[in-house]
Design a protein around this motif. Sequence first.
Motif, PDB file in Angstrom:
ATOM      1  N   ASN A  63       0.834  -1.195   0.000  1.00 19.80           N
ATOM      2  CA  ASN A  63       0.000   0.000   0.000  1.00 19.80           C
ATOM      3  C   ASN A  63       0.876   1.255   0.000  1.00 19.80           C
ATOM      4  O   ASN A  63       2.113   1.160   0.100  1.00 19.80           O
ATOM      5  CB  ASN A  63      -0.978  -0.010   1.178  1.00 19.80           C
ATOM      6  CG  ASN A  63      -0.282  -0.009   2.534  1.00 19.80           C
ATOM      7  OD1 ASN A  63       0.728   0.661   2.736  1.00 19.80           O
ATOM      8  ND2 ASN A  63      -0.834  -0.768   3.480  1.00 19.80           N
ATOM      9  N   LEU A  64       0.238   2.402  -0.107  1.00 18.62           N
ATOM     10  CA  LEU A  64       0.987   3.657  -0.226  1.00 18.62           C
ATOM     11  C   LEU A  64       1.891   3.901   0.973  1.00 18.62           C
ATOM     12  O   LEU A  64       3.043   4.331   0.814  1.00 18.62           O
ATOM     13  CB  LEU A  64       0.025   4.833  -0.387  1.00 18.62           C
ATOM     14  CG  LEU A  64      -0.446   5.165  -1.797  1.00 18.62           C
ATOM     15  CD1 LEU A  64      -1.369   6.377  -1.763  1.00 18.62           C
ATOM     16  CD2 LEU A  64       0.725   5.423  -2.726  1.00 18.62           C
ATOM     17  N   GLU A  65       1.385   3.653   2.171  1.00 19.09           N
ATOM     18  CA  GLU A  65       2.189   3.937   3.359  1.00 19.09           C
ATOM     19  C   GLU A  65       3.411   3.037   3.420  1.00 19.09           C
ATOM     20  O   GLU A  65       4.490   3.470   3.846  1.00 19.09           O
ATOM     21  CB  GLU A  65       1.333   3.776   4.618  1.00 19.09           C
ATOM     22  CG  GLU A  65       0.244   4.834   4.745  1.00 19.09           C
ATOM     23  CD  GLU A  65       0.772   6.255   4.559  1.00 19.09           C
ATOM     24  OE1 GLU A  65       1.766   6.610   5.239  1.00 19.09           O
ATOM     25  OE2 GLU A  65       0.212   7.007   3.739  1.00 19.09           O
ATOM     26  N   GLU A  66       3.279   1.800   2.991  1.00 17.32           N
ATOM     27  CA  GLU A  66       4.432   0.898   2.968  1.00 17.32           C
ATOM     28  C   GLU A  66       5.459   1.362   1.937  1.00 17.32           C
ATOM     29  O   GLU A  66       6.672   1.333   2.195  1.00 17.32           O
ATOM     30  CB  GLU A  66       3.970  -0.523   2.656  1.00 17.32           C
ATOM     31  CG  GLU A  66       3.191  -1.177   3.789  1.00 17.32           C
ATOM     32  CD  GLU A  66       2.650  -2.541   3.406  1.00 17.32           C
ATOM     33  OE1 GLU A  66       2.784  -3.479   4.209  1.00 17.32           O
ATOM     34  OE2 GLU A  66       2.103  -2.681   2.291  1.00 17.32           O
TER      35      GLU A  66
ATOM     36  N   LYS B  80       5.884   4.413   0.872  1.00 15.61           N
ATOM     37  CA  LYS B  80       6.490   5.641   1.399  1.00 15.61           C
ATOM     38  C   LYS B  80       7.524   5.314   2.475  1.00 15.61           C
ATOM     39  O   LYS B  80       8.575   5.959   2.556  1.00 15.61           O
ATOM     40  CB  LYS B  80       5.403   6.568   1.948  1.00 15.61           C
ATOM     41  CG  LYS B  80       4.553   7.205   0.860  1.00 15.61           C
ATOM     42  CD  LYS B  80       3.343   7.918   1.425  1.00 15.61           C
ATOM     43  CE  LYS B  80       3.708   9.217   2.092  1.00 15.61           C
ATOM     44  NZ  LYS B  80       2.487   9.982   2.488  1.00 15.61           N
ATOM     45  N   ALA B  81       7.238   4.306   3.282  1.00 18.29           N
ATOM     46  CA  ALA B  81       8.184   3.923   4.327  1.00 18.29           C
ATOM     47  C   ALA B  81       9.507   3.463   3.729  1.00 18.29           C
ATOM     48  O   ALA B  81      10.587   3.860   4.189  1.00 18.29           O
ATOM     49  CB  ALA B  81       7.586   2.817   5.197  1.00 18.29           C
TER      50      ALA B  81
ATOM     51  N   LYS C 256      11.448   6.359   2.447  1.00 20.19           N
ATOM     52  CA  LYS C 256      12.011   7.112   3.573  1.00 20.19           C
ATOM     53  C   LYS C 256      13.246   6.424   4.142  1.00 20.19           C
ATOM     54  O   LYS C 256      14.288   7.064   4.360  1.00 20.19           O
ATOM     55  CB  LYS C 256      10.952   7.272   4.661  1.00 20.19           C
ATOM     56  CG  LYS C 256      11.460   7.983   5.913  1.00 20.19           C
ATOM     57  CD  LYS C 256      10.393   8.004   7.003  1.00 20.19           C
ATOM     58  CE  LYS C 256      10.925   8.631   8.275  1.00 20.19           C
ATOM     59  NZ  LYS C 256       9.932   8.581   9.376  1.00 20.19           N
TER      60      LYS C 256
ATOM     61  N   ASP D  80      -2.306   8.263  -6.850  1.00 20.95           N
ATOM     62  CA  ASP D  80      -1.343   7.619  -5.959  1.00 20.95           C
ATOM     63  C   ASP D  80       0.091   7.813  -6.445  1.00 20.95           C
ATOM     64  O   ASP D  80       1.015   7.988  -5.644  1.00 20.95           O
ATOM     65  CB  ASP D  80      -1.651   6.126  -5.838  1.00 20.95           C
ATOM     66  CG  ASP D  80      -2.871   5.853  -4.968  1.00 20.95           C
ATOM     67  OD1 ASP D  80      -3.376   6.801  -4.330  1.00 20.95           O
ATOM     68  OD2 ASP D  80      -3.326   4.693  -4.936  1.00 20.95           O
TER      69      ASP D  80
ATOM     70  N   THR E 159       1.179  11.215  -5.398  1.00 16.87           N
ATOM     71  CA  THR E 159       1.457  11.225  -3.960  1.00 16.87           C
ATOM     72  C   THR E 159       2.868  10.711  -3.681  1.00 16.87           C
ATOM     73  O   THR E 159       3.634  11.306  -2.911  1.00 16.87           O
ATOM     74  CB  THR E 159       0.423  10.368  -3.206  1.00 16.87           C
ATOM     75  OG1 THR E 159      -0.866  10.949  -3.356  1.00 16.87           O
ATOM     76  CG2 THR E 159       0.766  10.270  -1.722  1.00 16.87           C
TER      77      THR E 159
ATOM     78  N   TYR F 234       6.312  12.845  -2.409  1.00 17.38           N
ATOM     79  CA  TYR F 234       7.014  12.395  -1.210  1.00 17.38           C
ATOM     80  C   TYR F 234       8.478  12.119  -1.510  1.00 17.38           C
ATOM     81  O   TYR F 234       9.365  12.496  -0.720  1.00 17.38           O
ATOM     82  CB  TYR F 234       6.336  11.145  -0.657  1.00 17.38           C
ATOM     83  CG  TYR F 234       6.849  10.734   0.699  1.00 17.38           C
ATOM     84  CD1 TYR F 234       6.672  11.546   1.812  1.00 17.38           C
ATOM     85  CD2 TYR F 234       7.518   9.516   0.875  1.00 17.38           C
ATOM     86  CE1 TYR F 234       7.141  11.165   3.064  1.00 17.38           C
ATOM     87  CE2 TYR F 234       7.992   9.127   2.121  1.00 17.38           C
ATOM     88  CZ  TYR F 234       7.796   9.967   3.214  1.00 17.38           C
ATOM     89  OH  TYR F 234       8.279   9.584   4.446  1.00 17.38           O
TER      90      TYR F 234
END
Length: 303
Positions: A56-59, A61-62, A65, A88, A91, A95
Motif C-alpha cells: 500500500n501507499l504507506e508501505e 512511502k516507508a 524514507k 497515488d 502522492t 514524497y
Amino acid sequence: MNLEKFKGIFPAFYACYDDDGEVSEARTKDLCNYLHNKGVQGLYVGGSSGECIYQNLEERKATLKYVAEALQGKITLIAHVGAPSTRDSITLAKYAAELGYDALSAIPPIYFKLPESSIYNYWSEIMDSTDLPFIIYNIPQTTGYQLSLSLFQRLLKNKKVIGVKNSSMPVLDIERFKAAASEDFIVFNGPDEQYVAGRLIGADSGIGGTYGVMPELFLLADRFVSSGNFEQARRIQRDINDIIIALCSLNGSMYSCLKEVLKLRGVNIGSVRPPLEAVSEDDFERVQEIAAQIDKAISNYQG
C-alpha cells in the motif's frame, strides 16, 4: 543537467520485510549499507523488485524514507512511483521529492488497456507534480504495453525526461531509443540477461533485479565493457546468465530465491509477500549451490 551520476550499476532495490511480513526499517537499511559498501552507483527503489504492486501507499512511502535516510547524498537514488492510479503516483512522486531523491520513474498504468493519450497524460501529470527529472520505464512483458517510438519522441519534448529504463527483451529497442534521443540522455538496460549486449548497442547504464544478489559481477561487467575488454565482458555475461537460469529454475518466485541467497551472504531481508511464493524446503540445497556458484564466479574474476 550533469547525467554522469545516472551511469553505472543500479540494483533494483528489494522489498525488505520482518519475520511477520511487514516492511522493516532495520532490514531496509541493512540492505542499503550492504549495496553501498559493494560500490554500486545508485539504487532504483520501489519497482518490481520492491514488490510495489503488493504494497500500500504507506508501505511504499516507508521504504522510500528508510532508503533516503540511509543513503541520500551518498549515491544516486531513483524512486519508482508507478501505481494503478495517477493520484497515488503523484502522492509518491511528491514524497520522493521531499526526501531528496535524484529522479522519478514509473511504469505505464496497468490492468486496463489504455490508449496512448492516457499513458502520455499519466506520465506527464507525474512529471508536472515535482521538479525532479523523470525516467520512463518500458517493461511490456508485465504491463502489456510496448513503448512506441512515436510516444517516446513526444515525451522527449518534456525537458524533465532524461532517460528510459528499457526492460523489453529486444536489444533493438535500446538502439532505437538511443538513436531517437539526444546524446544528453540516459538509456538504462533492463534485462539482466543482456546487460553486455545492451551496453554495446547503446545503453549507458543498467538497472536490474538480480544486481542486488551479485553486484560484484555486474560492477565487473560494467568495467569490462567500459574498458573495451569485450572478451571478458562476454565471459562474465555467460556466468551471470548461468546464475539467472538457476535462480529461475527453483520453485517459488525468483525474488524469494534471491532473498534466500542474500541470507546466505549475510543479509536477511525476509521473504516475499503473497501471492508471490516463498522458496520450498526442497529447494534450499539448490539455493546453497547457487550462492556457491555466485561466490565462485566472483572469485574467478577477482582472484
